[in-house]
Design a protein around this motif. Structure first.
Motif, PDB file in Angstrom:
ATOM      1  N   ALA A  68      -6.910   4.634  -5.133  1.00 47.16           N
ATOM      2  CA  ALA A  68      -7.170   4.927  -3.708  1.00 47.16           C
ATOM      3  C   ALA A  68      -7.537   3.649  -2.962  1.00 47.16           C
ATOM      4  O   ALA A  68      -7.113   3.430  -1.821  1.00 47.16           O
ATOM      5  CB  ALA A  68      -8.280   5.967  -3.581  1.00 47.16           C
ATOM      6  N   GLU A  69      -8.317   2.781  -3.613  1.00 44.44           N
ATOM      7  CA  GLU A  69      -8.685   1.507  -2.979  1.00 44.44           C
ATOM      8  C   GLU A  69      -7.445   0.620  -2.802  1.00 44.44           C
ATOM      9  O   GLU A  69      -7.270  -0.020  -1.756  1.00 44.44           O
ATOM     10  CB  GLU A  69      -9.724   0.811  -3.859  1.00 44.44           C
ATOM     11  CG  GLU A  69     -10.287  -0.454  -3.278  1.00 44.44           C
ATOM     12  CD  GLU A  69     -11.224  -1.150  -4.283  1.00 44.44           C
ATOM     13  OE1 GLU A  69     -12.110  -0.491  -4.840  1.00 44.44           O
ATOM     14  OE2 GLU A  69     -11.026  -2.350  -4.507  1.00 44.44           O
TER      15      GLU A  69
ATOM     16  N   THR B  91      -5.494   1.906   0.184  1.00 44.62           N
ATOM     17  CA  THR B  91      -6.092   1.514   1.475  1.00 44.62           C
ATOM     18  C   THR B  91      -5.772   0.048   1.784  1.00 44.62           C
ATOM     19  O   THR B  91      -5.389  -0.301   2.907  1.00 44.62           O
ATOM     20  CB  THR B  91      -7.620   1.730   1.425  1.00 44.62           C
ATOM     21  OG1 THR B  91      -7.867   3.102   1.125  1.00 44.62           O
ATOM     22  CG2 THR B  91      -8.270   1.359   2.743  1.00 44.62           C
TER      23      THR B  91
ATOM     24  N   ASP C 230       1.940  10.654   4.666  1.00 46.53           N
ATOM     25  CA  ASP C 230       1.360  10.489   6.013  1.00 46.53           C
ATOM     26  C   ASP C 230       1.900   9.211   6.667  1.00 46.53           C
ATOM     27  O   ASP C 230       2.174   9.180   7.872  1.00 46.53           O
ATOM     28  CB  ASP C 230      -0.171  10.403   5.936  1.00 46.53           C
ATOM     29  CG  ASP C 230      -0.795  11.718   5.486  1.00 46.53           C
ATOM     30  OD1 ASP C 230      -0.139  12.765   5.616  1.00 46.53           O
ATOM     31  OD2 ASP C 230      -1.943  11.679   4.993  1.00 46.53           O
TER      32      ASP C 230
ATOM     33  N   ASP D 113      -8.487   6.792 -10.517  1.00 49.64           N
ATOM     34  CA  ASP D 113      -8.000   7.298  -9.229  1.00 49.64           C
ATOM     35  C   ASP D 113      -8.759   6.677  -8.050  1.00 49.64           C
ATOM     36  O   ASP D 113      -8.184   6.465  -6.979  1.00 49.64           O
ATOM     37  CB  ASP D 113      -8.062   8.828  -9.205  1.00 49.64           C
ATOM     38  CG  ASP D 113      -7.019   9.435 -10.154  1.00 49.64           C
ATOM     39  OD1 ASP D 113      -6.100   8.690 -10.583  1.00 49.64           O
ATOM     40  OD2 ASP D 113      -7.123  10.624 -10.487  1.00 49.64           O
ATOM     41  N   ASP D 114     -10.038   6.360  -8.272  1.00 49.95           N
ATOM     42  CA  ASP D 114     -10.783   5.616  -7.232  1.00 49.95           C
ATOM     43  C   ASP D 114     -10.120   4.259  -6.984  1.00 49.95           C
ATOM     44  O   ASP D 114      -9.970   3.810  -5.842  1.00 49.95           O
ATOM     45  CB  ASP D 114     -12.226   5.358  -7.678  1.00 49.95           C
ATOM     46  CG  ASP D 114     -13.108   6.595  -7.553  1.00 49.95           C
ATOM     47  OD1 ASP D 114     -12.660   7.605  -6.989  1.00 49.95           O
ATOM     48  OD2 ASP D 114     -14.255   6.532  -8.048  1.00 49.95           O
TER      49      ASP D 114
ATOM     50  N   ARG E   3      -6.416   2.805   8.165  1.00 48.23           N
ATOM     51  CA  ARG E   3      -6.070   2.819   6.739  1.00 48.23           C
ATOM     52  C   ARG E   3      -7.078   3.564   5.872  1.00 48.23           C
ATOM     53  O   ARG E   3      -6.693   4.144   4.856  1.00 48.23           O
ATOM     54  CB  ARG E   3      -5.843   1.394   6.221  1.00 48.23           C
ATOM     55  CG  ARG E   3      -7.080   0.526   6.166  1.00 48.23           C
ATOM     56  CD  ARG E   3      -6.670  -0.904   5.797  1.00 48.23           C
ATOM     57  NE  ARG E   3      -7.797  -1.769   5.522  1.00 48.23           N
ATOM     58  CZ  ARG E   3      -8.581  -2.317   6.465  1.00 48.23           C
ATOM     59  NH1 ARG E   3      -8.351  -2.053   7.753  1.00 48.23           N
ATOM     60  NH2 ARG E   3      -9.569  -3.102   6.120  1.00 48.23           N
ATOM     61  N   ARG E   4      -8.320   3.590   6.267  1.00 45.81           N
ATOM     62  CA  ARG E   4      -9.320   4.270   5.422  1.00 45.81           C
ATOM     63  C   ARG E   4      -9.223   5.786   5.543  1.00 45.81           C
ATOM     64  O   ARG E   4      -9.797   6.506   4.736  1.00 45.81           O
ATOM     65  CB  ARG E   4     -10.725   3.805   5.791  1.00 45.81           C
ATOM     66  CG  ARG E   4     -10.946   2.328   5.474  1.00 45.81           C
ATOM     67  CD  ARG E   4     -12.369   1.875   5.772  1.00 45.81           C
ATOM     68  NE  ARG E   4     -12.481   0.429   5.723  1.00 45.81           N
ATOM     69  CZ  ARG E   4     -12.188  -0.387   6.731  1.00 45.81           C
ATOM     70  NH1 ARG E   4     -11.755   0.099   7.881  1.00 45.81           N
ATOM     71  NH2 ARG E   4     -12.294  -1.696   6.599  1.00 45.81           N
ATOM     72  N   ASN E   5      -8.512   6.262   6.565  1.00 47.47           N
ATOM     73  CA  ASN E   5      -8.394   7.718   6.754  1.00 47.47           C
ATOM     74  C   ASN E   5      -7.027   8.263   6.353  1.00 47.47           C
ATOM     75  O   ASN E   5      -6.778   9.455   6.489  1.00 47.47           O
ATOM     76  CB  ASN E   5      -8.645   8.069   8.226  1.00 47.47           C
ATOM     77  CG  ASN E   5     -10.003   7.585   8.679  1.00 47.47           C
ATOM     78  OD1 ASN E   5     -10.976   7.711   7.943  1.00 47.47           O
ATOM     79  ND2 ASN E   5     -10.064   6.991   9.861  1.00 47.47           N
ATOM     80  N   ILE E   6      -6.137   7.382   5.915  1.00 45.11           N
ATOM     81  CA  ILE E   6      -4.803   7.833   5.492  1.00 45.11           C
ATOM     82  C   ILE E   6      -4.856   7.988   3.982  1.00 45.11           C
ATOM     83  O   ILE E   6      -5.222   7.046   3.279  1.00 45.11           O
ATOM     84  CB  ILE E   6      -3.721   6.803   5.888  1.00 45.11           C
ATOM     85  CG1 ILE E   6      -3.725   6.567   7.395  1.00 45.11           C
ATOM     86  CG2 ILE E   6      -2.345   7.255   5.414  1.00 45.11           C
ATOM     87  CD1 ILE E   6      -2.844   5.394   7.844  1.00 45.11           C
ATOM     88  N   THR E   7      -4.478   9.163   3.489  1.00 46.21           N
ATOM     89  CA  THR E   7      -4.665   9.380   2.050  1.00 46.21           C
ATOM     90  C   THR E   7      -3.366   9.473   1.262  1.00 46.21           C
ATOM     91  O   THR E   7      -3.386   9.315   0.045  1.00 46.21           O
ATOM     92  CB  THR E   7      -5.491  10.653   1.786  1.00 46.21           C
ATOM     93  OG1 THR E   7      -4.925  11.726   2.541  1.00 46.21           O
ATOM     94  CG2 THR E   7      -6.941  10.440   2.194  1.00 46.21           C
ATOM     95  N   THR E   8      -2.255   9.741   1.928  1.00 50.97           N
ATOM     96  CA  THR E   8      -1.003   9.855   1.167  1.00 50.97           C
ATOM     97  C   THR E   8       0.088   9.010   1.812  1.00 50.97           C
ATOM     98  O   THR E   8       0.075   8.759   3.024  1.00 50.97           O
ATOM     99  CB  THR E   8      -0.489  11.319   1.111  1.00 50.97           C
ATOM    100  OG1 THR E   8       0.024  11.669   2.414  1.00 50.97           O
ATOM    101  CG2 THR E   8      -1.588  12.288   0.697  1.00 50.97           C
TER     102      THR E   8
END
Ligand code: SR1
Ligand code: MG
Length: 433
Positions: free
Chosen positions: A355-356, A359, A417, A351-352, A409-414
């Motif tokens: 997530a990368e 981003t 959004d 999942d890490d 981009r580093r603060n958008i998680t889904t």
């Protein structure tokens, strides 16, 4: 801009095909004869290339048809003042073979490859049309998100150190490292030229001049664009298609195929899906110029956003499945996790990584949106809008959305959004060019 790489020494017997010469020159190939049928003199040949680089012929005979794609020794869009090596056909051929191995049936079957003539004879996708034509006409494609999300996940995972034998992967990295000149195009046209007054740039002027000046004065944006360029040049994670936009996908109402991987290179896992999402977002922003009925336009824009969500969902689902079933490479080995009973740690590592990738995806989407409006190579969704006073506000929304994606981009998680950001830009009044 860096000095243009020079073309390779021309192969002495290389000669571009024409519709008149093709039957005689390729008529002796058994694969052509079998696929097309009839005497070569009776073949119907049309040059249909509408891309930026190559010759593309449809060859039809009594029992079938094929595509013959041949590289030109220069950039077709610009002319022979910009030489471009023929060896790009070699990289396209190698990419097609690998893509077919990791996601069978999505790319066209290669019937014949001639390295000296820089030509590939391949399956004709029929009655498929370019995805861009389908979306500009407001037509849906069933399964688009699923096929493209799976394709991006399968190529990202199976061509990486998560799955490959390390010696094979390193040999592949070495092979595709030779695609210097096409990477140079992306390095300049995508990551650098949009952010200064580069000679080949063009934009809707004067309407966009203010927005363009703002972007080029945005120091934080230029820093992030170069961070993304560093990822492109340095992170040889997986085999990327390299140019995955709506012109590199062919569709019917319910079938999806991928073409044209001549820009293939080893790069970040989020590159292809990011470019693709950037192109869908531009189509979304441009749509009011192509569908005049407001309700129909809004419904179609919602469909485009659904495609983005489905693409990312399918990517994640397939990536997770491959993580569980095909993690045979040197990265995150099961010996460290599952075999020690540390299943949750494996899930966390996966999942890490997702997530990368997410981003990165957002950053690559954003710079793609900028270069297609400010750089040399534009998209028809905007360029076909004749009235600049209609075109410019739509382009401006895309430019701002692209900037927001790159910077935030580093603060958008889904992905939801992102879709909300796209909807908000569409609705923004008074925030135009
Ligand atoms: C000079 S080539 C311009 C663009 O066309 C290709 O399709 C790639 O997108 C490239 O950046
Ligand atoms: Mg192409």
């Amino acid at each position: 801009m860096a000095a243009r790489p020079q073309t390779e020494t021309p192969v002495s017997d290389y000669e571009p095909l024409t519709p008149d010469t093709l039957p005689a020159r390729l008529g002796g190939l058994a694969t052509m004869a079998d696929a097309v049928g009839g005497a070569p003199e009776t073949w119907r040949v049309a040059e249909v290339g509408d891309g930026n680089l190559n010759l593309v012929f449809i060859v039809e005979g009594s029992s079938g048809s094929v595509i013959v794609k041949q590289a030109l020794p220069y950039v077709r869009l610009v002319g022979d003042s910009w030489p471009l090596p023929l060896k790009r056909a070699w990289f396209e051929y190698n990419a097609l073979i690998r893509q077919d191995a990791v996601d069978p049936g999505v790319v066209p079957a290669v019937l014949h490859f001639d390295r000296d003539q820089a030509l590939i004879v391949m399956e004709r996708l029929h009655p498929h049309i370019i995805l861009r034509g389908q979306t500009m006409a407001g037509r849906r494609v069933a399964g688009l998100g699923q096929v493209m999300g799976r394709f991006c996940a399968r190529t990202a995972f199976r061509c990486s150190d998560l799955a490959m034998n390390p010696a094979t992967k390193k040999a592949d990295v070495a092979l595709f490292t030779g695609n210097v000149e096409l990477c140079d195009i992306t390095e300049n046209l995508v990551f650098t030229d949009p952010y200064f007054d580069a000679p080949m740039n063009r934009h809707t002027t004067p309407q966009l001049d203010g927005v363009v000046a703002d972007l080029r004065a945005d120091a934080a944006l230029k820093v992030e664009a170069q961070h993304l360029k560093r990822a492109f040049t340095a992170r040889a994670e997986t085999l990327c298609h390299g140019d995955l936009h709506a012109g590199s996908i062919m569709v019917t109402d319910d079938k999806v195929r991928v073409i044209d991987p001549e820009f293939a290179f080893y790069g970040p896992m989020g590159f292809d899906i990011g470019m693709l999402v950037g192109n869908y977002l531009m189509a979304h922003q441009a749509m009011p110029a192509h569908i005049s009925d407001a309700g129909a336009c809004a419904a179609y824009q919602d469909w485009l956003l659904d495609v983005i969500r489905e693409t990312w969902d399918a990517f994640c689902e397939e990536f997770r499945r491959l993580w569980s079933t095909e993690r045979t490479g040197i990265l995150y080995p099961a010996t460290l996790y599952e075999d020690q009973g540390h299943v949750a740690a494996s899930d966390r590592a996966r999942d890490d990584l997702l997530a990368e990738i997410f981003t990165d995806l957002l950053g690559f989407a954003g710079v793609e949106m900028h270069r297609r409006i400010l750089g040399l190579a534009h998209v028809a969704e905007f360029d076909s809008i004749e009235d600049p006073d209609i075109r410019a506000p739509l382009e401006a929304r895309s430019l701002r959305l692209g900037r927001d994606l790159v910077l935030s981009r580093r603060n958008i998680t889904t992905m939801d959004d992102v879709l909300d950001m796209a909807r908000a830009r569409t609705a923004a009044e008074g925030d135009e060019a």
